[in-house]
Scaffold this motif. Structure first.
Motif, PDB file in Angstrom:
ATOM      1  N   SER A 144     -44.588  -1.799   0.735  1.00 28.04           N
ATOM      2  CA  SER A 144     -44.624  -0.339   0.594  1.00 28.04           C
ATOM      3  C   SER A 144     -45.277   0.312   1.818  1.00 28.04           C
ATOM      4  O   SER A 144     -44.828   1.369   2.262  1.00 28.04           O
ATOM      5  CB  SER A 144     -45.386   0.038  -0.674  1.00 28.04           C
ATOM      6  N   ASN A 175     -39.233   6.883  -0.650  1.00 22.45           N
ATOM      7  CA  ASN A 175     -38.813   6.444  -1.984  1.00 22.45           C
ATOM      8  C   ASN A 175     -38.739   4.924  -2.066  1.00 22.45           C
ATOM      9  O   ASN A 175     -39.096   4.323  -3.086  1.00 22.45           O
ATOM     10  CB  ASN A 175     -37.463   7.062  -2.341  1.00 22.45           C
ATOM     11  N   LYS A 176     -38.294   4.297  -0.981  1.00 21.53           N
ATOM     12  CA  LYS A 176     -38.280   2.824  -0.951  1.00 21.53           C
ATOM     13  C   LYS A 176     -39.704   2.275  -1.052  1.00 21.53           C
ATOM     14  O   LYS A 176     -39.961   1.279  -1.733  1.00 21.53           O
ATOM     15  CB  LYS A 176     -37.614   2.326   0.326  1.00 21.53           C
ATOM     16  N   GLU A 213     -40.881   2.495  -4.646  1.00 24.90           N
ATOM     17  CA  GLU A 213     -40.325   1.418  -5.481  1.00 24.90           C
ATOM     18  C   GLU A 213     -41.060   0.103  -5.232  1.00 24.90           C
ATOM     19  O   GLU A 213     -41.354  -0.634  -6.173  1.00 24.90           O
ATOM     20  CB  GLU A 213     -38.836   1.265  -5.197  1.00 24.90           C
ATOM     21  N   LYS A 239     -44.426   0.286  -6.981  1.00 23.44           N
ATOM     22  CA  LYS A 239     -44.322   0.068  -8.429  1.00 23.44           C
ATOM     23  C   LYS A 239     -44.100  -1.403  -8.752  1.00 23.44           C
ATOM     24  O   LYS A 239     -44.549  -1.893  -9.790  1.00 23.44           O
ATOM     25  CB  LYS A 239     -43.187   0.909  -8.998  1.00 23.44           C
TER      26      LYS A 239
END
Length: 389
Positions: free
Chosen positions: A229, A215-216, A219, A222
């Protein structure tokens, strides 16, 4: 009544607004008591006050009462009254009004005196209001005078040579660069995950920790920080590898133009999930950007076969075929879907074998090529080749 009047009456409005005529049937107590349209009641009241149909004081008063119930803000209900003058008031009321005005004037005079005698105003260097005085203009700065600082880059109106050299496009670009917000520096690397995979013995705990790292990474993706990432995705894979994490990491590598590494990630996904359409489409994109059109076309075709209802896959295949019409029509045959991962592994093994043979090869073992005769003859056997001494 006309057709327009009948339509307006059917809609509950009676006679249309532009018409001032009121039917005689509406000048009735029963109709006025049942009417709920304020505009209609105003027209009836106007007709009664005009006296065209005669004088009906009680009916007129009843219409005013009904209009007050339905439409209290009507202008017809306003009563004109004359302005009151001091002589119209009784003596006691007039004395009270005069006393209030006198008290207000006394209060204002006291405030005026207190402001004039204030020490804060007399201690300033500014001259008194509405009094003569002088201020040294030399002590004032440009900001106090309301003047702007002279711009050294400003071109004088009479400097025609400077105006000839002036480029408005460059000045506009400079202004745009000044207006652009300064981007925050992006960290070049992400610290390694503090979670030790060996400590997590429970599979569910590993999966949760891996999901947090993924999930990190999402983010960071994005936010446009693809390098960060990738680091988060690598941390997630170290804890608990999953096809979704490899798929996302491959996409981030495509954004960074690391196509070969991205293809390796998609190969891992397809080895575990052969029908993963998302991995097939992304691997096709990486193949196309590397110039490997056959592999890209094979992945796109396979994605359509796996999921026939996938509109995105069909659209990408159609766009690819449109871009590469000449290349696809060159062979004249329909391409077969081939597993490109096995082909790449085979080429890699051949390359490693060649490198290994070069390392173990000694110069003394180099073979001397046979001299060719002008006339064609049989090819010499390898055992007949002699070594260079």
């Amino acid at each position: 009544m006309t057709a327009t009047a009948n339509l307006a009456q059917a809609l509950g409005g009676g006679v249309p607004p532009e018409s001032s005529e009121v039917p005689v049937e509406h000048l009735d107590y029963e109709y006025i008591n049942q009417c709920t349209n304020g505009k209609e009641l105003e027209r009836i009241l106007k007709a009664l006050r005009s006296g065209k149909e005669g004088r009906w004081p009680k009916l007129e008063s009843r219409c005013e009462e009904r209009l007050c119930e339905v439409f209290p803000k009507s202008k017809l209900l306003r009563v004109a009254t004359t302005l009151l003058k001091p002589g119209a008031l009784d003596e006691e009321t007039r004395k009270n009004v005069d006393q209030d005005i006198t008290d207000w004037l006394n209060n204002m005079n006291e405030r005026d005196k207190s402001l004039k005698n204030s020490k804060n105003l007399t201690s300033t260097t500014l001259p008194d209001v509405r009094q003569t005085g002088s201020v040294d203009s030399n002590r004032l700065t440009n900001e106090q005078r309301g003047e702007e600082k002279p711009n050294p880059d400003r071109i004088n109106s009479y400097d025609y040579r400077a105006w000839d050299r002036y480029n408005p496009d460059e000045e506009c670009e400079k202004i745009d660069e000044e207006i652009k917000p300064k981007q925050k520096p992006v960290p070049k690397s992400v610290p390694k995950t503090t979670v030790n995979p060996e400590v997590l013995t429970d599979a569910a705990a590993k999966e949760r920790a891996s999901e947090m790292e993924k999930n990190k990474g999402n983010e960071a993706f994005k936010a446009g920080d693809f390098e960060e990432s990738i680091n988060y995705y690598a941390n997630s894979i170290e804890i608990f590898p999953s096809t979704a994490t490899y798929n996302n990491m491959g996409l981030a590598k495509i954004r960074l133009e690391r196509y070969y590494k991205a293809i390796e990630d998609f190969d891992w996904v397809l080895d575990n999930e052969p029908d993963n359409v998302k991995a097939l489409l992304r691997r096709a994109d990486a193949h196309e950007k590397m110039g490997q059109m056959k592999e890209a076309h094979a992945d796109l075709q396979r994605s359509v076969i796996v999921d026939e209802n996938n509109k995105r896959a069909k659209q990408l295949l159609a766009e690819f075929s449109e871009r590469n019409k000449k290349l696809l029509a060159k062979g004249g045959k329909r391409m077969k879907i081939v597993e490109s991962s096995s082909e790449r592994k085979r080429k890699k093994e051949v390359k490693l074998l060649r490198l290994e043979s070069k390392r173990n090869f000694h110069p003394s073992q180099r073979l001397r090529a046979p001299q060719r005769s002008p006339a064609p003859g049989p090819t010499p056997h390898p055992h007949n080749l002699t070594l260079n001494r």
